[in-house]
Design a protein around this motif. Structure first.
Motif, PDB file in Angstrom:
ATOM      1  N   MET A   2       0.804  -1.081   0.124  1.00 16.98           N
ATOM      2  CA  MET A   2      -0.016   0.113   0.062  1.00 16.98           C
ATOM      3  C   MET A   2       0.806   1.191   0.081  1.00 16.98           C
ATOM      4  O   MET A   2       0.437   2.212  -0.403  1.00 16.98           O
ATOM      5  N   GLN A   3       1.992   1.318   0.547  1.00 23.27           N
ATOM      6  CA  GLN A   3       2.931   2.455   0.619  1.00 23.27           C
ATOM      7  C   GLN A   3       3.409   2.549  -0.563  1.00 23.27           C
ATOM      8  O   GLN A   3       3.707   3.922  -0.991  1.00 23.27           O
ATOM      9  N   ALA A   4       3.624   1.695  -1.662  1.00 17.17           N
ATOM     10  CA  ALA A   4       4.278   2.133  -3.070  1.00 17.17           C
ATOM     11  C   ALA A   4       3.418   3.212  -3.645  1.00 17.17           C
ATOM     12  O   ALA A   4       4.096   3.798  -4.202  1.00 17.17           O
ATOM     13  N   ASP A   5       2.150   3.333  -3.559  1.00 10.71           N
ATOM     14  CA  ASP A   5       1.477   4.359  -4.341  1.00 10.71           C
ATOM     15  C   ASP A   5       1.733   5.583  -3.667  1.00 10.71           C
ATOM     16  O   ASP A   5       2.019   6.684  -4.642  1.00 10.71           O
ATOM     17  N   ALA A   6       1.878   5.972  -2.435  1.00  5.33           N
ATOM     18  CA  ALA A   6       2.205   7.269  -1.735  1.00  5.33           C
ATOM     19  C   ALA A   6       3.539   7.404  -2.269  1.00  5.33           C
ATOM     20  O   ALA A   6       3.910   8.666  -2.762  1.00  5.33           O
TER      21      ALA A   6
ATOM     22  N   ASN B  70       5.399   6.657  -4.782  1.00  2.00           N
ATOM     23  CA  ASN B  70       5.496   6.933  -6.538  1.00  2.00           C
ATOM     24  C   ASN B  70       4.671   8.265  -6.673  1.00  2.00           C
ATOM     25  O   ASN B  70       5.097   8.935  -7.748  1.00  2.00           O
ATOM     26  N   LYS B  71       3.633   8.492  -5.875  1.00  2.00           N
ATOM     27  CA  LYS B  71       2.899   9.695  -6.181  1.00  2.00           C
ATOM     28  C   LYS B  71       3.672  10.865  -5.852  1.00  2.00           C
ATOM     29  O   LYS B  71       3.670  11.906  -6.443  1.00  2.00           O
ATOM     30  N   ASN B  72       4.445  10.723  -4.634  1.00  3.77           N
ATOM     31  CA  ASN B  72       5.435  11.843  -4.173  1.00  3.77           C
ATOM     32  C   ASN B  72       6.370  12.134  -5.200  1.00  3.77           C
ATOM     33  O   ASN B  72       6.729  13.311  -5.582  1.00  3.77           O
ATOM     34  N   TYR B  73       7.008  11.046  -5.638  1.00  8.73           N
ATOM     35  CA  TYR B  73       8.005  11.273  -6.883  1.00  8.73           C
ATOM     36  C   TYR B  73       7.548  11.780  -8.108  1.00  8.73           C
ATOM     37  O   TYR B  73       8.006  12.595  -8.820  1.00  8.73           O
ATOM     38  N   ARG B  74       6.297  11.215  -8.658  1.00 10.23           N
ATOM     39  CA  ARG B  74       5.697  11.891  -9.729  1.00 10.23           C
ATOM     40  C   ARG B  74       5.584  13.254  -9.687  1.00 10.23           C
ATOM     41  O   ARG B  74       5.797  14.151 -10.499  1.00 10.23           O
TER      42      ARG B  74
ATOM     43  N   SER C  58      15.085  12.194  -0.119  1.00 11.40           N
ATOM     44  CA  SER C  58      16.659  12.378   0.015  1.00 11.40           C
ATOM     45  C   SER C  58      17.226  10.740  -0.384  1.00 11.40           C
ATOM     46  O   SER C  58      16.527   9.820  -0.735  1.00 11.40           O
ATOM     47  N   GLN C  59      18.658  10.937  -0.300  1.00 13.54           N
ATOM     48  CA  GLN C  59      19.292  10.136  -0.878  1.00 13.54           C
ATOM     49  C   GLN C  59      19.225   8.644   0.062  1.00 13.54           C
ATOM     50  O   GLN C  59      19.517   7.242  -0.783  1.00 13.54           O
ATOM     51  N   ASP C  60      18.928   8.585   1.233  1.00 13.73           N
ATOM     52  CA  ASP C  60      18.689   7.486   1.950  1.00 13.73           C
ATOM     53  C   ASP C  60      17.241   7.015   2.042  1.00 13.73           C
ATOM     54  O   ASP C  60      16.946   6.344   2.941  1.00 13.73           O
ATOM     55  N   LYS C  61      16.307   7.427   1.381  1.00 14.07           N
ATOM     56  CA  LYS C  61      15.007   7.043   1.240  1.00 14.07           C
ATOM     57  C   LYS C  61      14.515   6.830  -0.170  1.00 14.07           C
ATOM     58  O   LYS C  61      14.887   7.306  -1.196  1.00 14.07           O
ATOM     59  N   ALA C  62      13.786   5.763  -0.220  1.00 16.16           N
ATOM     60  CA  ALA C  62      12.984   5.287  -1.545  1.00 16.16           C
ATOM     61  C   ALA C  62      12.267   6.242  -2.086  1.00 16.16           C
ATOM     62  O   ALA C  62      11.421   6.842  -1.338  1.00 16.16           O
ATOM     63  N   CYS C  63      12.394   6.491  -3.424  1.00 19.35           N
ATOM     64  CA  CYS C  63      11.465   7.368  -4.170  1.00 19.35           C
ATOM     65  C   CYS C  63      10.644   6.763  -5.105  1.00 19.35           C
ATOM     66  O   CYS C  63       9.817   7.312  -5.664  1.00 19.35           O
ATOM     67  N   GLU C  64      10.993   5.450  -5.492  1.00 19.22           N
ATOM     68  CA  GLU C  64      10.188   4.790  -6.350  1.00 19.22           C
ATOM     69  C   GLU C  64      10.080   3.382  -5.768  1.00 19.22           C
ATOM     70  O   GLU C  64      10.799   2.950  -5.303  1.00 19.22           O
ATOM     71  N   MET C  65       9.037   2.682  -6.006  1.00 18.24           N
ATOM     72  CA  MET C  65       8.473   1.528  -5.589  1.00 18.24           C
ATOM     73  C   MET C  65       7.719   0.837  -6.743  1.00 18.24           C
ATOM     74  O   MET C  65       6.478   1.199  -6.717  1.00 18.24           O
TER      75      MET C  65
END
Length: 290
Positions: A55-59, A61-65, A89-96
């Motif tokens: 469920m967190q993947a959508d949030a 990806n939306k943030n990175y979009r 930031s470089q230590d956090k996932a921006c895409e999933m």
């Protein structure tokens, strides 16, 4: 012991694959988890923590979009400010990116139902024409028939060997491809039922096994040698054995070395079949007992 049971259970047990990367990076991390179908209506079981991970993947990806949409007209400094405002930031996932392997022919939506207390969740695949799973599980009818000392087996996908993905440098994002290996091999692991797990009200909710559940097997079925579902792999705990070694001199490859070693036993924890059946009944999900 479990040859026929594994063949049966494999028909409705499926892998969940994920790819992710951190902000500004091109290094792609692969991940996997497991689910198993309850019936041919699109209902499947997995762990609550797996469902929340999906469920967190959508949030994410939306943030990175949002960043990609706003950044082209900005200077480098302005892009850094925008990234900070979006908590990138470089230590956090921006895409999933997540895909469900051999589950249904197409997916329009997935409904999630999380258990309020235990590490258990239902997924409902919606909008498909054909289910790609085979058979359906038989949940143990007599909840008390499996006792400590019984040998049980788990099935899942702990080793993500798929390679059907890439980083699209032009689009600056991850994507699935039609090339590469799309599947990972299933992996069974047996164990002895050692103890039951109880909540504060002394209600049995879990099964402890003498061997660990492996990363990626979370959400996979626990079954007996007849293929009947006894539970679902949830987590692995690590108990300190007390056999500690400190500054012990040994000779290895002809050289004297001092070593330290702290021993742990790794035990699998599974959700008990009684909890699973209660949850299915509460959600009016059809299932079979055997």
């Amino acid at each position: 012991m479990f040859v026929k049971a594994i063949q049966e259970v494999a028909g409705f047990t499926r892998a969940i694959h994920s790819i992710s990367r951190n902000f500004g990076g091109k290094n792609i991390q692969r991940g996997s988890a497991t689910l198993f179908f309850v019936n041919q209506e699109g209902w499947a079981l997995t762990c609550k923590h797996v469902a929340q991970w999906i469920m967190q993947a959508d949030a994410i990806n939306k943030n990175y979009r949002s960043f990609l949409d706003q950044s082209p007209s900005l200077s480098g400094k302005q892009q850094n400010i925008l990234a900070k405002s979006l908590n990138l930031s470089q230590d956090k996932a921006c895409e999933m990116r997540i895909t469900f392997v051999d589950c249904v022919d197409k997916i329009k939506n997935i409904k999630f139902v999380l258990h309020p207390t235990f590490d258990l969740a239902l997924l409902k695949f919606e909008g498909f024409d054909k289910s790609l799973s085979q058979g359906k599980p038989r949940f143990l009818k007599d909840d008390q028939s499996v006792q400590p000392g019984a040998m049980l087996c788990r099935l899942g996908f702990p080793f993500p060997e798929f390679s059907n993905f890439q980083f699209n440098a032009e689009k600056n994002q991850l994507e699935w491809t039609s090339n590469g290996v799309a599947r990972s091999p299933r992996f069974p692991i047996e164990g002895m039922l050692t103890r039951f797990l109880g909540d504060q009200n002394k209600k049995i909710y879990g099964i402890e096994l003498s061997t660990p559940g492996l990363r990626g097997q979370s959400g996979g079925p626990l079954f007996d040698d007849e293929g009947r579902i006894v539970g679902m792999q949830s987590r692995t705990k690590h108990l300190h054995l007390g056999f500690d070694i400190e500054d012990k001199e040994i000779v290895a490859h002809g050289k004297t070395k001092k070593i330290n070693d702290y021993a742990f036993i790794h035990l699998g924890e599974c959700i008990h079949v009684s909890i699973i059946k209660e949850f299915l009944k509460a959600q009016n999900v059809n299932f079979e007992e055997g």
